[in-house]
Design a protein around this motif. Structure first.
Motif, short mmCIF file in Angstrom:
data_model
loop_
_atom_site.label_atom_id
_atom_site.label_comp_id
_atom_site.label_asym_id
_atom_site.label_seq_id
_atom_site.Cartn_x
_atom_site.Cartn_y
_atom_site.Cartn_z
N LEU A 232 0.65 -1.42 0.11
CA LEU A 232 -0.08 -0.39 -0.16
C LEU A 232 0.53 1.28 0.02
O LEU A 232 1.50 1.31 0.70
CB LEU A 232 -1.23 0.05 1.17
CG LEU A 232 -1.85 -1.55 1.29
CD1 LEU A 232 -2.84 -1.30 2.57
CD2 LEU A 232 -2.93 -0.55 0.42
N LYS A 233 0.28 2.16 -0.63
CA LYS A 233 0.67 3.47 -0.85
C LYS A 233 -0.13 4.41 -1.22
O LYS A 233 -0.44 4.52 -0.97
CB LYS A 233 1.97 3.15 -2.06
CG LYS A 233 3.28 2.42 -2.42
CD LYS A 233 4.87 3.05 -2.28
CE LYS A 233 5.87 2.77 -1.91
NZ LYS A 233 5.76 1.47 -3.34
N ASP A 234 0.99 5.77 -0.53
CA ASP A 234 -0.27 6.65 -0.49
C ASP A 234 0.19 7.45 -1.98
O ASP A 234 0.83 7.65 -1.87
CB ASP A 234 0.69 7.90 0.55
CG ASP A 234 -0.37 9.18 0.89
OD1 ASP A 234 -1.25 8.69 0.54
OD2 ASP A 234 -0.11 10.27 1.19
N ARG A 235 -1.14 7.80 -2.49
CA ARG A 235 -1.93 8.28 -3.31
C ARG A 235 -2.54 9.42 -3.46
O ARG A 235 -3.64 8.99 -4.68
CB ARG A 235 -1.88 7.05 -4.50
CG ARG A 235 -1.20 6.05 -5.19
CD ARG A 235 0.18 7.20 -6.14
NE ARG A 235 1.35 6.23 -6.43
CZ ARG A 235 2.31 6.39 -5.44
NH1 ARG A 235 2.22 7.39 -4.91
NH2 ARG A 235 3.06 5.83 -6.08
N LEU A 236 -2.71 9.92 -2.74
CA LEU A 236 -3.52 11.13 -2.29
C LEU A 236 -3.28 12.77 -2.65
O LEU A 236 -2.26 12.94 -2.96
CB LEU A 236 -3.46 12.09 -0.87
CG LEU A 236 -5.07 12.38 -0.45
CD1 LEU A 236 -5.91 11.52 -0.70
CD2 LEU A 236 -4.47 13.25 0.97
N LYS A 237 -3.95 12.96 -4.09
CA LYS A 237 -3.97 13.91 -4.56
C LYS A 237 -4.49 15.42 -3.57
O LYS A 237 -5.40 15.07 -3.01
CB LYS A 237 -4.89 14.07 -5.85
CG LYS A 237 -4.35 12.84 -6.40
CD LYS A 237 -5.20 13.36 -8.27
CE LYS A 237 -4.54 11.92 -8.93
NZ LYS A 237 -6.28 11.66 -9.70
N VAL A 238 -3.93 16.49 -4.04
CA VAL A 238 -3.91 17.46 -3.02
C VAL A 238 -3.47 18.55 -4.02
O VAL A 238 -3.03 18.73 -4.59
CB VAL A 238 -2.69 17.76 -1.34
CG1 VAL A 238 -3.14 18.75 -0.33
CG2 VAL A 238 -3.06 16.36 -1.04
N ILE A 239 -4.51 19.18 -3.31
CA ILE A 239 -5.01 20.59 -4.32
C ILE A 239 -4.51 21.22 -2.85
O ILE A 239 -5.57 21.62 -2.05
CB ILE A 239 -5.46 21.15 -5.03
CG1 ILE A 239 -5.54 20.59 -6.13
CG2 ILE A 239 -5.73 22.61 -5.43
CD1 ILE A 239 -6.90 20.38 -7.20
N LEU A 240 -3.83 22.93 -2.91
CA LEU A 240 -3.10 23.61 -1.80
C LEU A 240 -3.69 24.95 -3.27
O LEU A 240 -2.59 25.49 -3.35
CB LEU A 240 -2.06 23.72 -1.55
CG LEU A 240 -1.80 24.25 0.03
CD1 LEU A 240 -2.57 24.00 0.69
CD2 LEU A 240 -0.27 24.14 0.73
N ALA A 241 -4.46 25.33 -2.40
CA ALA A 241 -4.65 26.83 -2.31
C ALA A 241 -4.40 27.88 -1.88
O ALA A 241 -5.11 28.05 -0.39
CB ALA A 241 -5.55 27.43 -3.06
N ILE A 242 -3.66 28.75 -1.64
CA ILE A 242 -2.91 29.23 -0.90
C ILE A 242 -3.42 31.49 -1.58
O ILE A 242 -3.05 31.88 -2.39
CB ILE A 242 -1.60 30.00 -0.29
CG1 ILE A 242 -1.29 28.32 -0.01
CG2 ILE A 242 -1.12 30.89 0.93
CD1 ILE A 242 0.45 28.14 0.05
#
Lengths: 397, 286
Positions: A232-242
């Motif tokens: 199992l690997k971490d494959r999370l997609k993240v959008i960071l809007a600043i």
């Protein structure tokens, strides 16, 4: 023993538990604590479970034990205290009786000599049972008789001390830096973000699936058949809007930068966007918000499982949010209010949160914060807030 | 103080050869041992949390068992493992000395299991507990509280023969759960001050020249003040740095006082940090 000390700690908000207090009593009864220095360290280790409270503990300790080195008072000192008590008694019998837990009626019949003997008896009981406990001898303020009134320097004699007494050490307030309850500063964010994960099988097949192996081996009539899986690997997609524009965000730049750095280290698939105050037609991939626009209308094409984290103080003039040409940047005006754009993002990505560096008690004074709160779940940008946000993003699966 | 591994009053802890112990911490260690409670240590990386457990083990002449916590770890792994695959293999080929029908032959003790099963009292170090999730932490504390666990496969209860001395470390800034904290004693190791740091370095290099030591420690604390650095240099980096400085025949302690800092890379290991540090060293001559 030291019940008063315990309750002072508790009253001032240090989460001390009775169980821990009993442990401390156990340590005392085992003879582990011989000096006030020992008591200072041992009580802190046993009662106080976070460095956040160390500073407060120091203050309480210094206040409580000021002038009360744990020392067995000598016979002569006891007598002096007893005399002091007698004087106190003559001034206000009921108060002293209450403080000592004695019956006023019972004492009223005694002669002064008898009273002194009685007090001496009580004092000896006290010191023997308490090994110089400070319950009502020698502390200023909490007791009717103390060194400050009748016995200057009172119990303060001797005692084993290193270069500094525990009270002095406590007065140094070495832990002041750790007690800050304010927003995140450095290095704390990674911890909270670690919980943000989406484990999916990826990479080479190098993990043995025991259950399947056994099953397949049985099917194979005992001939061993080993089954491998991907790990199992971490494959999370993240959008960071600043929100990186405007003076209103300036005080928070450092915090946001820390968040950004940790996010970059933490997630493989992270996209960072920038905006000013609120989001209109485009988000920018470059911090100066000039060369790399990303149209908000493209966003529905991204994976809806993406976690969207918007960071901004959400504080602006209401028209910037509501008006069709609200943007203070002319080229961004397209006839749709920012309000609708935010709604589009919220509908596209069910796992979206808004992090606000302003503290929640300020939120209700700003109209636009309230409006944005209706669109996105909003959390304050502190360790607790971040954790709540992460929990929120992971829960609605 | 670099004291010998002496045993005061039998089992009290006073420090060891490679560990500089302040009296406060020594007191806490002794109280925790007497109360038989785990000691939870927090503090910046490089303040010697892990080293403490090594030092206790050395000073008290006990064996040290280290459980390095990983984020994916399950509690049962730290207790025992049932090696099904070897058993399967043995049953197929039958060329081992183990008895295939006896499951117990295939139970391997994990680190906590080993600490319980040991014949003598050991020091159990549970390193970086904050990496695991809260359930792991609470469940583990249950086991450490009861000092026993069950091996489900063979329906056997393992009881600790001797209660180990338990040291738990955590890097996290955030607090662990309340039930967890309730069962531990707690200490936060502050970053050592200059004087303490001088003693720490001296423990590692007993023959180091005083002027080198002073100027190195001095420069080290100035370098820690540089803003915008993600990972500040810690004790470990300083010790390596002093080692590098000593190895360099051209190095003179005066250089440090003048603001020339060689081997910055030993202290700053991340490339952005290195750039920031180099920049400010060049500009401010710190």
């Amino acid at each position: 023993m030291f019940i008063e000390f315990f309750f002072t700690l508790k009253r001032l908000g240090i989460p001390v538990t009775p169980t821990a207090f009993l442990k401390l009593q156990q340590a005392l009864s085992m003879g582990l604590i011989r000096t006030i220095d020992d008591f200072y360290t041992a009580a802190r280790a046993i009662l106080v479970k976070s460095e956040r409270w160390f500073d407060l503990y120091d203050q309480v300790f210094a206040h409580h034990f000021e002038g009360a080195e744990l020392q067995e008072p000598s016979e002569r000192e006891l007598e002096e205290i007893a005399r002091a008590m007698l004087e106190e008694w003559l001034k206000s019998p009921e108060e002293l009786a209450r403080a000592l837990g004695m019956d006023e009626e019972e004492l009223a019949g005694m002669s002064p000599e008898e009273l002194i003997d009685y007090f001496l008896e009580r004092l000896k009981d006290q010191t023997e049972a308490h090994h110089g406990g400070n319950r009502w001898i020698g502390t200023r303020g909490t007791s009717p008789v103390g060194h400050s009134g009748y016995h200057p320097g009172g119990m303060r004699v001797g005692g084993v001390s290193r270069n500094k007494s525990a009270v002095k050490v406590a007065m140094d307030r070495r832990y002041r830096d750790y007690s800050q309850e304010g927003p995140l500063t450095q290095a704390q964010i990674g911890e909270a973000l670690k919980r943000l994960r989406n484990m999916v099988p990826a990479g080479p097949m190098d993990q043995i699936n025991v259950d399947k192996t056994i099953y397949e081996t049985m099917r194979n009539a005992g001939e061993i058949e080993i089954v491998f899986d991907r790990s199992l690997k971490d494959r999370l997609k993240v959008i960071l809007a600043i929100d990186n524009g405007g003076w209103s965000m300036d005080p928070y730049i450092e915090v946001v930068q820390t968040l950004f750095n940790y996010a970059r280290a933490q997630f493989k698939d992270l996209r960072t966007f920038f905006f000013h105050n609120t989001i209109y037609d485009v988000l920018w991939e470059d911090p100066p918000r000039r060369s790399k626009p990303f149209r908000v209308s493209e966003m529905p094409r991204l994976d809806p499982e993406t976690r969207v984290v918007i960071v901004g103080d959400a504080s602006m003039a209401p028209y910037e949010l509501m008006a069709t040409d609200g943007s203070i940047h002319y080229e961004e005006r397209s006839g749709r209010p920012s309000y609708e754009r935010l709604q589009l993002i919220a509908e596209t990505f069910p796992h979206a949160v808004w992090l606000n560096p302003k503290m929640p008690d300020e939120w209700r004074y700003t109209r636009t914060i309230q409006i944005i709160q209706e669109i996105f779940p909003m959390f304050e940008l502190t360790l607790d807030g971040l954790e709540a946000a992460v929990t929120h993003m992971m829960s609605r699966n | 103080m670099p004291s010998k591994p002496a045993l005061r009053e039998g089992t009290a802890f006073t420090g060891s050869t490679k560990y500089v112990l302040d009296s406060e911490l020594a007191q806490i260690v002794n109280v925790s041992m007497a109360l038989e409670m785990p000691l939870l240590l927090k503090g910046e990386p490089g303040t010697g949390k892990t080293m403490l457990a090594h030092a206790i083990a050395e000073a008290l002449g006990m064996q040290l068992i280290v459980l390095n916590v990983k984020s994916s770890m399950k509690l049962v792994e730290s207790l025992y493992q049932y090696d099904t695959l070897t058993r399967l293999n043995d049953s197929r080929f039958g060329d081992s000395t183990r008895d295939v029908s006896n499951i117990e032959d295939y139970i391997k003790m994990g680190k906590i299991g080993q600490a319980f099963a040991a014949d003598e009292r050991v020091v159990l170090l549970i390193d970086e507990i904050d990496k695991a999730d809260t359930d792991f932490q609470d469940d583990m504390l249950d086991v450490l509280d009861q000092m026993e666990f069950d091996i489900i496969e063979i329906d056997k209860r393992i009881r600790a023969r001797n209660r180990p001395v338990i040291v738990i470390t955590s890097n996290a800034k955030k607090d662990l759960s309340d039930p967890f904290l309730g069962r531990c004693n707690f200490h936060h190791i502050a970053f050592p001050d200059e004087e303490m740091m001088g003693r720490i370095v001296r423990v590692h290099f007993p023959d180091v020249a005083q002027d080198l030591l002073d100027s190195a420690v001095d420069a080290f604390y100035r370098l820690r003040e540089i803003r915008g650095v993600e990972k500040k240099p810690a004790t470990r980096e300083l010790i390596n740095w002093v080692r590098a400085l000593r190895a360099d025949p051209d190095f003179k302690p005066k250089k440090l006082q003048k603001g020339e800092i060689p081997y910055l890379g030993v202290l700053f290991k991340k490339s952005p940090d290195y750039a920031v540090a180099q920049n400010s060293v060049r500009r401010f001559r710190i």
